[in-house]
Motif scaffolding. Sequence first.
Motif, PDB file in Angstrom:
ATOM      1  N   PRO A   7      -4.099   4.087 -23.143  1.00 20.62           N
ATOM      2  CA  PRO A   7      -5.257   3.421 -23.728  1.00 20.62           C
ATOM      3  C   PRO A   7      -5.387   3.657 -25.237  1.00 20.62           C
ATOM      4  O   PRO A   7      -5.290   4.788 -25.715  1.00 20.62           O
ATOM      5  N   GLY A   8      -5.545   2.558 -25.975  1.00 19.88           N
ATOM      6  CA  GLY A   8      -5.780   2.636 -27.406  1.00 19.88           C
ATOM      7  C   GLY A   8      -4.546   2.856 -28.251  1.00 19.88           C
ATOM      8  O   GLY A   8      -4.658   3.143 -29.441  1.00 19.88           O
TER       9      GLY A   8
ATOM     10  N   ALA B 229       3.353   4.626 -34.358  1.00 11.72           N
ATOM     11  CA  ALA B 229       2.320   4.028 -33.521  1.00 11.72           C
ATOM     12  C   ALA B 229       0.980   4.013 -34.239  1.00 11.72           C
ATOM     13  O   ALA B 229       0.749   4.782 -35.169  1.00 11.72           O
ATOM     14  N   ALA B 230       0.128   3.133 -33.761  1.00 11.49           N
ATOM     15  CA  ALA B 230      -1.254   3.059 -34.227  1.00 11.49           C
ATOM     16  C   ALA B 230      -2.162   3.369 -33.039  1.00 11.49           C
ATOM     17  O   ALA B 230      -1.831   3.033 -31.903  1.00 11.49           O
TER      18      ALA B 230
ATOM     19  N   VAL C 118      -9.675   7.453 -30.256  1.00 13.16           N
ATOM     20  CA  VAL C 118      -8.638   8.003 -29.383  1.00 13.16           C
ATOM     21  C   VAL C 118      -8.135   9.296 -30.011  1.00 13.16           C
ATOM     22  O   VAL C 118      -7.942   9.378 -31.224  1.00 13.16           O
ATOM     23  N   ILE C 119      -7.931  10.303 -29.200  1.00  6.70           N
ATOM     24  CA  ILE C 119      -7.387  11.565 -29.701  1.00  6.70           C
ATOM     25  C   ILE C 119      -5.895  11.346 -29.921  1.00  6.70           C
ATOM     26  O   ILE C 119      -5.114  11.252 -28.976  1.00  6.70           O
TER      27      ILE C 119
ATOM     28  N   GLU D 270      -3.288  13.033 -31.097  1.00  6.94           N
ATOM     29  CA  GLU D 270      -2.261  13.974 -30.637  1.00  6.94           C
ATOM     30  C   GLU D 270      -2.022  13.848 -29.131  1.00  6.94           C
ATOM     31  O   GLU D 270      -0.874  13.826 -28.670  1.00  6.94           O
ATOM     32  N   GLU D 271      -3.090  13.712 -28.357  1.00 12.41           N
ATOM     33  CA  GLU D 271      -2.946  13.562 -26.900  1.00 12.41           C
ATOM     34  C   GLU D 271      -2.244  12.241 -26.562  1.00 12.41           C
ATOM     35  O   GLU D 271      -1.363  12.199 -25.700  1.00 12.41           O
ATOM     36  N   ALA D 272      -2.649  11.175 -27.233  1.00 16.10           N
ATOM     37  CA  ALA D 272      -2.039   9.872 -26.979  1.00 16.10           C
ATOM     38  C   ALA D 272      -0.555   9.891 -27.348  1.00 16.10           C
ATOM     39  O   ALA D 272       0.291   9.365 -26.618  1.00 16.10           O
ATOM     40  N   ALA D 273      -0.218  10.517 -28.472  1.00 15.27           N
ATOM     41  CA  ALA D 273       1.181  10.605 -28.903  1.00 15.27           C
ATOM     42  C   ALA D 273       2.000  11.421 -27.911  1.00 15.27           C
ATOM     43  O   ALA D 273       3.132  11.047 -27.571  1.00 15.27           O
ATOM     44  N   ASP D 274       1.449  12.526 -27.422  1.00 16.42           N
ATOM     45  CA  ASP D 274       2.160  13.355 -26.441  1.00 16.42           C
ATOM     46  C   ASP D 274       2.396  12.578 -25.139  1.00 16.42           C
ATOM     47  O   ASP D 274       3.479  12.647 -24.553  1.00 16.42           O
TER      48      ASP D 274
END
Length: 138
Positions: free
Chosen positions: A76-77, A94-95, A100-101, A103-107
Amino acid sequence: MTDPERDPRWAAVRAARRHRVPTPPGLVERVLNALDDVRSARSLQLPSDQGLLSVTEPAFLRLARTVADAEAAAVPGMRVTAVALADGRLQVLAAVRYGVIAEEAADTLRARITAELDRQLGARPPVVDVHVVDVRPD
């Protein structure tokens, strides 16, 4: 079902297939140049249980971009903006949507891309680095 070889509605198609269509100017040269580009492309050697898998960088990058886009859609996001190979590592830019957090999304995206490339290739992909380079307001 009607037989196109006998159906009068297909007469124009049957007539058209009897005429040779000339090759567009430059098409043969473009195809041959594209083949030369593929032949001269560097290859990645990816370890697998059966030994090494050799895949050209352009082919790997096309697959990696497709996988990254699909996996980002499940986070998401998150949206992928670019994919590249640098120093033997897959770099994913990425964007994220505001809120959206990152670091969590990237991980999460890193893990998903790595797992899917491993699944599709049957070999261990290069290390995946996900860099959040933009924040979107939407």
